[in-house]
Design a protein around this motif. Structure first.
Motif, short mmCIF file in Angstrom:
data_model
loop_
_atom_site.label_atom_id
_atom_site.label_comp_id
_atom_site.label_asym_id
_atom_site.label_seq_id
_atom_site.Cartn_x
_atom_site.Cartn_y
_atom_site.Cartn_z
N THR A 50 -12.48 -8.17 -11.07
CA THR A 50 -13.45 -9.29 -10.84
C THR A 50 -13.55 -9.30 -9.22
O THR A 50 -14.77 -9.96 -8.94
N TRP A 51 -12.78 -9.06 -8.38
CA TRP A 51 -12.99 -8.99 -7.07
C TRP A 51 -14.39 -8.54 -6.74
O TRP A 51 -15.25 -9.09 -5.74
N LEU A 52 -14.70 -7.11 -7.40
CA LEU A 52 -15.95 -6.42 -7.12
C LEU A 52 -17.19 -7.34 -7.41
O LEU A 52 -18.30 -7.26 -6.56
N LEU A 53 -17.11 -8.04 -8.47
CA LEU A 53 -18.09 -8.91 -8.82
C LEU A 53 -18.20 -10.24 -7.92
O LEU A 53 -19.54 -10.52 -7.46
N LEU A 54 -17.33 -10.80 -7.40
CA LEU A 54 -17.48 -11.57 -6.42
C LEU A 54 -17.93 -11.13 -5.01
O LEU A 54 -18.81 -11.75 -4.60
N LEU A 55 -17.55 -10.05 -4.60
CA LEU A 55 -18.13 -9.29 -3.48
C LEU A 55 -19.51 -9.00 -3.67
O LEU A 55 -20.45 -9.52 -2.53
N GLY A 56 -19.85 -8.59 -4.75
CA GLY A 56 -21.36 -8.23 -5.07
C GLY A 56 -22.07 -9.60 -5.02
O GLY A 56 -23.30 -9.62 -4.42
N GLY A 57 -21.53 -10.63 -5.69
CA GLY A 57 -22.52 -11.82 -5.51
C GLY A 57 -22.40 -12.54 -4.05
O GLY A 57 -23.45 -13.06 -3.89
N PHE A 58 -21.39 -12.16 -3.42
CA PHE A 58 -21.40 -12.85 -1.95
C PHE A 58 -22.39 -12.22 -1.39
O PHE A 58 -22.99 -12.56 -0.30
N PHE A 59 -22.65 -10.59 -1.33
CA PHE A 59 -23.39 -9.89 -0.83
C PHE A 59 -24.86 -10.25 -1.11
O PHE A 59 -25.90 -10.22 -0.25
N ILE A 60 -25.16 -10.75 -2.30
CA ILE A 60 -26.51 -10.67 -2.63
C ILE A 60 -26.83 -12.24 -1.87
O ILE A 60 -28.02 -12.57 -1.57
N ILE A 61 -26.10 -13.13 -2.21
CA ILE A 61 -26.15 -14.54 -1.53
C ILE A 61 -26.64 -14.33 -0.03
O ILE A 61 -27.67 -14.99 0.65
N VAL A 62 -25.84 -13.64 0.76
CA VAL A 62 -25.98 -13.39 2.28
C VAL A 62 -27.32 -12.66 2.38
O VAL A 62 -28.00 -13.23 3.32
N VAL A 63 -27.57 -11.62 1.66
CA VAL A 63 -28.86 -10.83 1.83
C VAL A 63 -30.04 -11.76 1.62
O VAL A 63 -31.16 -11.92 2.14
N ARG A 64 -30.17 -12.44 0.58
CA ARG A 64 -30.88 -13.46 0.09
C ARG A 64 -31.26 -14.68 1.04
O ARG A 64 -32.41 -14.80 1.44
N PHE A 65 -30.27 -15.36 1.44
CA PHE A 65 -30.52 -16.32 2.43
C PHE A 65 -30.10 -16.19 3.91
O PHE A 65 -30.62 -17.09 4.90
N LEU A 66 -29.33 -15.19 4.30
CA LEU A 66 -29.22 -14.91 5.57
C LEU A 66 -29.44 -13.25 5.79
O LEU A 66 -28.55 -12.63 5.78
N PRO A 67 -30.63 -13.05 5.79
CA PRO A 67 -30.86 -11.52 5.97
C PRO A 67 -30.08 -10.85 7.37
O PRO A 67 -29.86 -9.76 7.39
N ASN A 68 -29.96 -11.90 8.21
CA ASN A 68 -29.44 -11.28 9.46
C ASN A 68 -27.80 -11.47 9.59
O ASN A 68 -26.96 -11.47 10.63
N GLY A 69 -27.07 -11.56 8.29
CA GLY A 69 -25.80 -12.09 8.19
C GLY A 69 -25.32 -13.22 8.63
O GLY A 69 -26.06 -14.05 8.95
N LEU A 70 -23.83 -13.37 8.79
CA LEU A 70 -23.32 -14.73 9.13
C LEU A 70 -23.44 -14.97 10.53
O LEU A 70 -23.39 -16.31 10.76
N ALA A 71 -23.49 -13.99 11.34
CA ALA A 71 -23.82 -14.20 12.79
C ALA A 71 -25.15 -14.97 12.91
O ALA A 71 -25.26 -15.68 13.77
N SER A 72 -26.19 -14.92 12.02
CA SER A 72 -27.17 -15.70 12.31
C SER A 72 -26.94 -17.19 11.91
O SER A 72 -27.73 -18.27 12.77
N LEU A 73 -26.08 -17.61 11.46
CA LEU A 73 -25.61 -19.00 11.21
C LEU A 73 -25.17 -19.26 12.71
O LEU A 73 -25.58 -20.75 13.11
N LEU A 74 -24.28 -18.63 13.32
CA LEU A 74 -24.05 -19.06 14.71
C LEU A 74 -25.29 -19.12 15.65
O LEU A 74 -25.33 -20.08 16.63
N GLU A 75 -26.09 -18.31 15.51
CA GLU A 75 -27.36 -18.16 16.48
C GLU A 75 -27.90 -19.45 16.18
O GLU A 75 -28.70 -20.06 17.05
N ALA A 76 -28.29 -19.86 14.76
CA ALA A 76 -29.26 -20.99 14.57
C ALA A 76 -28.46 -22.27 15.08
O ALA A 76 -29.07 -23.07 15.73
N GLY A 77 -26.91 -22.11 14.98
CA GLY A 77 -26.57 -23.36 15.31
C GLY A 77 -26.54 -23.62 16.91
O GLY A 77 -26.84 -24.59 17.53
N LEU A 78 -26.18 -22.66 17.70
CA LEU A 78 -26.43 -22.77 19.04
C LEU A 78 -27.68 -22.96 19.47
O LEU A 78 -27.99 -23.51 20.45
N GLY A 79 -28.83 -22.43 18.79
CA GLY A 79 -30.10 -22.52 19.09
C GLY A 79 -30.45 -24.11 18.93
O GLY A 79 -31.22 -24.67 19.62
#
Length: 370
Positions: free
Chosen positions: A315-344
């Motif tokens: 089931t871990w693969l399904l969790l990883l796949g779901g997490f990957f889809i969420i990141v690609v959909r809402f954070l196309p530049n990855g988790l680093a973009s959260l830090l960039e937006a926060g500092l901005g």
């Protein structure tokens, strides 16, 4: 005041703090198994770094990074295997089981530790030079280059799997002893092994960071955004693409050598398509445009797999796949973009806040150039 995320001084400071933290781990941790596991994460970090450099900054999506990693790993495994052989018994046991009576010519250079380690790094790097040069000079790019790397990866996987007498086949290679460097034996569970990986990870990161901030890096990123315009300006697009692809392969080859030093094992699984896809997922989730973000992505994903995989099993693969889809959909530049937006956001609030000059009048805030 500009976004401190893009400030070069702040970036180098963040890298210094990051590496100081992970470099100090053996000083506070004496669990040998955990040190070995964390060192393995360092290898994954090097692979994510190589993908970030090639894909995030070079615009070259490489689904065959397992080639450089696998060839480097097999080269190191062959070197370590030959360290255990003697003049009276120069042939590894698995070769005798496959009815070989003489040591294959391919294995002869690996009788020398220095030559073996050199070949483990040089061969995959040379492959990247040749393969990349051919592809990029033929202007094979985008999804077509991605497909070619995937095809080459499958070809290497099949060759190593089929040539059991020379590669160990599906069983792989399992050197019976740890790596011997002169009179020093590198215990894979010791702080020395951890620091070796740490030094290579740190050096690779500094090299990659300097490249991205150099004129070479600027041209490479321009090629990523609009290769035709850069070509019209007189630059050798194929040369730049080959160089960034080769440097990425070099880092992956070093990671392969470190991997075998830590686990004393290599098999065709290291050239499996799924493993190369995992490297891309690490970089995508962490942030392919951020070197440190890609590394952290590898740490997070592999750490979660180690501690959650036993609980959730497949089931871990399904969790990883779901997490990957969420990141690609809402954070196309990855988790680093959260830090960039926060500092901005923080920088914009500071810029808009009134500042007195002692007479109740606001003063101008000069944005730092970077």
């Amino acid at each position: 005041m500009g976004n401190i995320y893009h400030n070069k001084t702040a970036q180098w400071l963040a890298y210094a703090v990051f590496f100081a933290a992970i470099g100090a781990v053996p000083l506070f941790q004496d669990d040998s198994f955990l040190l070995n596991q964390l060192a393995t994460y360092g290898v994954y970090g090097m692979l994510a770094l190589s993908i970030s450099l090639c894909w995030g900054f070079g615009g070259i999506l490489n689904l065959g990074q397992g080639i450089a990693f696998g060839l480097g790993a097999y080269g190191m495994a062959m070197t370590m295997q030959m360290q255990t052989q003697t003049e009276s018994n120069p042939i590894p046991p698995f070769m005798l089981n496959n009815s070989l009576e003489h040591l294959p010519l391919l294995w002869v250079p690996f009788q020398s530790t220095a030559a073996g380690i050199f070949l483990a790094i040089a061969v995959p790097t040379f492959f990247c030079v040749v393969f990349g040069g051919i592809m990029f000079r033929a202007r094979v790019s985008g999804v077509f280059f991605t497909i070619m790397t995937l095809a080459m990866l499958s070809a290497f996987y099949t060759i190593i799997l089929d040539q059991q007498a020379y590669t160990g086949g599906a069983n792989g290679l399992s050197p019976p002893s740890a790596l011997q460097l002169g009179s020093i034996e590198i215990d894979p569970y010791s702080p020395i092994a951890y620091w070796i990986v740490f030094v290579f990870l740190c050096a690779s990161t500094v090299l990659a960071k300097l490249l991205t901030q150099s004129s070479f890096g600027l041209v490479t990123q321009a090629i990523r955004d609009d290769s035709e315009r850069v070509r019209f300006l007189g630059y050798s697009v194929a040369g730049y693409e080959t160089m960034i692809y080769t440097i990425s392969g070099l880092i992956a080859a070093i990671a392969g050598c470190c991997w075998v030093m830590l686990v004393q094992y290599v098999s065709p699984a290291q050239l499996d398509v799924g493993f190369s896809l995992s490297m891309v997922i690490w970089a995508a989730i962490g942030g392919r445009h951020s070197l440190i973000g890609a590394m952290i992505g590898a740490f997070v994903i592999q750490g979660a797999q180690s501690y959650l995989g036993d609980t959730f099993l497949s089931t871990w693969l399904l969790l990883l796949g779901g997490f990957f889809i969420i990141v690609v959909r809402f954070l196309p530049n990855g988790l680093a973009s959260l830090l960039e937006a926060g500092l901005g956001l923080l920088s914009s609030r500071r810029s808009s806040a009134p500042h007195g000059n002692g007479a109740g009048e606001p003063v101008a805030i000069k944005e730092e150039a970077y």
